[in-house]
Motif scaffolding. Structure first.
Motif, PDB file in Angstrom:
ATOM      1  N   UNK A  21       0.836  -1.208   0.000  1.00  0.00           N
ATOM      2  CA  UNK A  21       0.000   0.000   0.000  1.00  0.00           C
ATOM      3  C   UNK A  21       0.864   1.249   0.000  1.00  0.00           C
ATOM      4  N   UNK A  22       1.928   1.236   0.800  1.00  0.00           N
ATOM      5  CA  UNK A  22       2.827   2.396   0.862  1.00  0.00           C
ATOM      6  C   UNK A  22       3.522   2.614  -0.482  1.00  0.00           C
ATOM      7  N   UNK A  23       3.962   1.531  -1.107  1.00  0.00           N
ATOM      8  CA  UNK A  23       4.617   1.635  -2.413  1.00  0.00           C
ATOM      9  C   UNK A  23       3.655   2.231  -3.440  1.00  0.00           C
ATOM     10  N   UNK A  24       2.416   1.746  -3.443  1.00  0.00           N
ATOM     11  CA  UNK A  24       1.431   2.269  -4.390  1.00  0.00           C
ATOM     12  C   UNK A  24       1.148   3.743  -4.147  1.00  0.00           C
ATOM     13  N   UNK A  25       1.041   4.118  -2.876  1.00  0.00           N
ATOM     14  CA  UNK A  25       0.818   5.534  -2.551  1.00  0.00           C
ATOM     15  C   UNK A  25       1.985   6.391  -3.016  1.00  0.00           C
ATOM     16  N   UNK A  26       3.216   5.929  -2.780  1.00  0.00           N
ATOM     17  CA  UNK A  26       4.394   6.685  -3.198  1.00  0.00           C
ATOM     18  C   UNK A  26       4.493   6.782  -4.722  1.00  0.00           C
ATOM     19  N   UNK A  27       4.120   5.717  -5.403  1.00  0.00           N
ATOM     20  CA  UNK A  27       4.134   5.763  -6.868  1.00  0.00           C
ATOM     21  C   UNK A  27       3.116   6.779  -7.388  1.00  0.00           C
ATOM     22  N   UNK A  28       1.949   6.824  -6.764  1.00  0.00           N
ATOM     23  CA  UNK A  28       0.950   7.798  -7.184  1.00  0.00           C
ATOM     24  C   UNK A  28       1.430   9.209  -6.884  1.00  0.00           C
ATOM     25  N   UNK A  34       5.098  14.619 -10.999  1.00  0.00           N
ATOM     26  CA  UNK A  34       5.643  14.735 -12.350  1.00  0.00           C
ATOM     27  C   UNK A  34       4.598  15.108 -13.392  1.00  0.00           C
ATOM     28  N   UNK A  35       3.356  15.253 -12.947  1.00  0.00           N
ATOM     29  CA  UNK A  35       2.302  15.687 -13.852  1.00  0.00           C
ATOM     30  C   UNK A  35       1.644  14.567 -14.640  1.00  0.00           C
ATOM     31  N   UNK A  36       1.737  13.353 -14.155  1.00  0.00           N
ATOM     32  CA  UNK A  36       1.096  12.213 -14.817  1.00  0.00           C
ATOM     33  C   UNK A  36      -0.135  11.790 -14.024  1.00  0.00           C
ATOM     34  N   UNK A  37      -1.046  11.097 -14.711  1.00  0.00           N
ATOM     35  CA  UNK A  37      -2.264  10.631 -14.039  1.00  0.00           C
ATOM     36  C   UNK A  37      -1.994   9.471 -13.092  1.00  0.00           C
ATOM     37  N   UNK A  38      -1.050   8.614 -13.462  1.00  0.00           N
ATOM     38  CA  UNK A  38      -0.770   7.431 -12.654  1.00  0.00           C
ATOM     39  C   UNK A  38       0.646   6.950 -12.925  1.00  0.00           C
ATOM     40  N   UNK A  39       1.063   5.948 -12.161  1.00  0.00           N
ATOM     41  CA  UNK A  39       2.429   5.454 -12.285  1.00  0.00           C
ATOM     42  C   UNK A  39       2.663   4.738 -13.612  1.00  0.00           C
ATOM     43  N   UNK A  40       1.633   4.159 -14.188  1.00  0.00           N
ATOM     44  CA  UNK A  40       1.784   3.512 -15.492  1.00  0.00           C
ATOM     45  C   UNK A  40       2.274   4.520 -16.528  1.00  0.00           C
ATOM     46  N   UNK A  41       1.749   5.737 -16.470  1.00  0.00           N
ATOM     47  CA  UNK A  41       2.198   6.776 -17.403  1.00  0.00           C
ATOM     48  C   UNK A  41       3.646   7.148 -17.142  1.00  0.00           C
ATOM     49  N   UNK A  42       4.045   7.187 -15.873  1.00  0.00           N
ATOM     50  CA  UNK A  42       5.443   7.483 -15.537  1.00  0.00           C
ATOM     51  C   UNK A  42       6.343   6.407 -16.124  1.00  0.00           C
ATOM     52  N   UNK A  43       5.971   5.166 -15.913  1.00  0.00           N
ATOM     53  CA  UNK A  43       6.771   4.040 -16.394  1.00  0.00           C
ATOM     54  C   UNK A  43       6.856   4.032 -17.919  1.00  0.00           C
ATOM     55  N   UNK A  44       5.762   4.301 -18.566  1.00  0.00           N
ATOM     56  CA  UNK A  44       5.731   4.269 -20.036  1.00  0.00           C
ATOM     57  C   UNK A  44       6.468   5.444 -20.666  1.00  0.00           C
ATOM     58  N   UNK A  45       6.568   6.550 -19.961  1.00  0.00           N
ATOM     59  CA  UNK A  45       7.162   7.762 -20.534  1.00  0.00           C
ATOM     60  C   UNK A  45       8.595   7.528 -21.010  1.00  0.00           C
ATOM     61  N   UNK A  46       9.376   6.771 -20.245  1.00  0.00           N
ATOM     62  CA  UNK A  46      10.771   6.539 -20.634  1.00  0.00           C
ATOM     63  C   UNK A  46      10.893   5.430 -21.671  1.00  0.00           C
ATOM     64  N   UNK A  47       9.795   4.784 -21.991  1.00  0.00           N
ATOM     65  CA  UNK A  47       9.828   3.665 -22.925  1.00  0.00           C
ATOM     66  C   UNK A  47       9.175   3.997 -24.261  1.00  0.00           C
ATOM     67  N   UNK A  48       8.872   5.253 -24.473  1.00  0.00           N
ATOM     68  CA  UNK A  48       8.222   5.688 -25.709  1.00  0.00           C
ATOM     69  C   UNK A  48       6.949   4.899 -25.956  1.00  0.00           C
ATOM     70  N   UNK A  49       6.182   4.713 -24.900  1.00  0.00           N
ATOM     71  CA  UNK A  49       4.922   3.976 -24.974  1.00  0.00           C
ATOM     72  C   UNK A  49       3.870   4.757 -24.199  1.00  0.00           C
ATOM     73  N   UNK A  50       2.665   4.276 -24.262  1.00  0.00           N
ATOM     74  CA  UNK A  50       1.589   4.850 -23.466  1.00  0.00           C
ATOM     75  C   UNK A  50       0.821   3.698 -22.833  1.00  0.00           C
TER      76      UNK A  50
END
Length: 152
Positions: A21-28, A34-50
């Motif tokens: 739960x703490x990890x998920x909260x910190x990721x959010x 960083x101005x993203x909706x969720x951590x998936x967007x953060x992760x995808x940003x460096x991979x040229x994906x969405x």
């Protein structure tokens, strides 16, 4: 399946629910900062994906594999029944009968691969590939930490 697995061993000394739960909260929080909706967007940003493209790929894979997976599951259940299995097949039953199926029907023995997949062989192959692809040599060093990582 993840929900069932997550509920398989709640409580006790190995319960890491609070940590997750703490990890998920910190990721959010990171995503928000960083101005993203969720951590998936953060992760995808460096991979040229969405996230949408990743989900589209997952759905394409699901569509192309689903019918075959259903057919294979049915075939495995029929094989297990031929071997005397009765009742609802559980994941541990599937593993057992899948291995038996591979041995009997496909003449494939996973144990026969073990010598080829021993850790030293895998590491040698991986390092040879690194040399071939990137022209780098991976060499063994002593157990002493590099000077910039030593504490003292």
């Amino acid at each position: 399946v993840p929900r069932a697995s997550a509920q398989a061993a709640p409580g006790g000394g190995g319960d890491n629910t609070a940590l997750i739960s703490e990890i998920l909260e910190l990721r959010q929080k990171k995503a928000d900062m960083l101005g993203y909706k969720n951590f998936a967007e953060v992760s995808c940003a460096s991979k040229m994906a969405t996230p949408a493209k990743a989900m589209e790929l997952m759905e394409d894979l699901r569509k192309s594999a689903y019918d075959e997976a259903v057919r294979e599951a049915k075939e495995l259940k029929e094989f297990a029944k031929e071997k005397g299995f009765e009742g609802e097949m559980m994941p541990w039953d599937e593993g057992y009968y899948a291995e038996l199926y591979r041995q009997e029907k496909l003449d494939f023995d996973e144990e026969a691969l073990r010598p080829y997949l021993a850790l030293p062989n895998v590491l040698d192959g991986m390092f040879a590939l690194a040399k071939r692809l990137f022209d780098i040599d991976v060499v063994q060093v002593d157990d002493k930490a590099p000077p910039h990582l030593e504490q003292g």
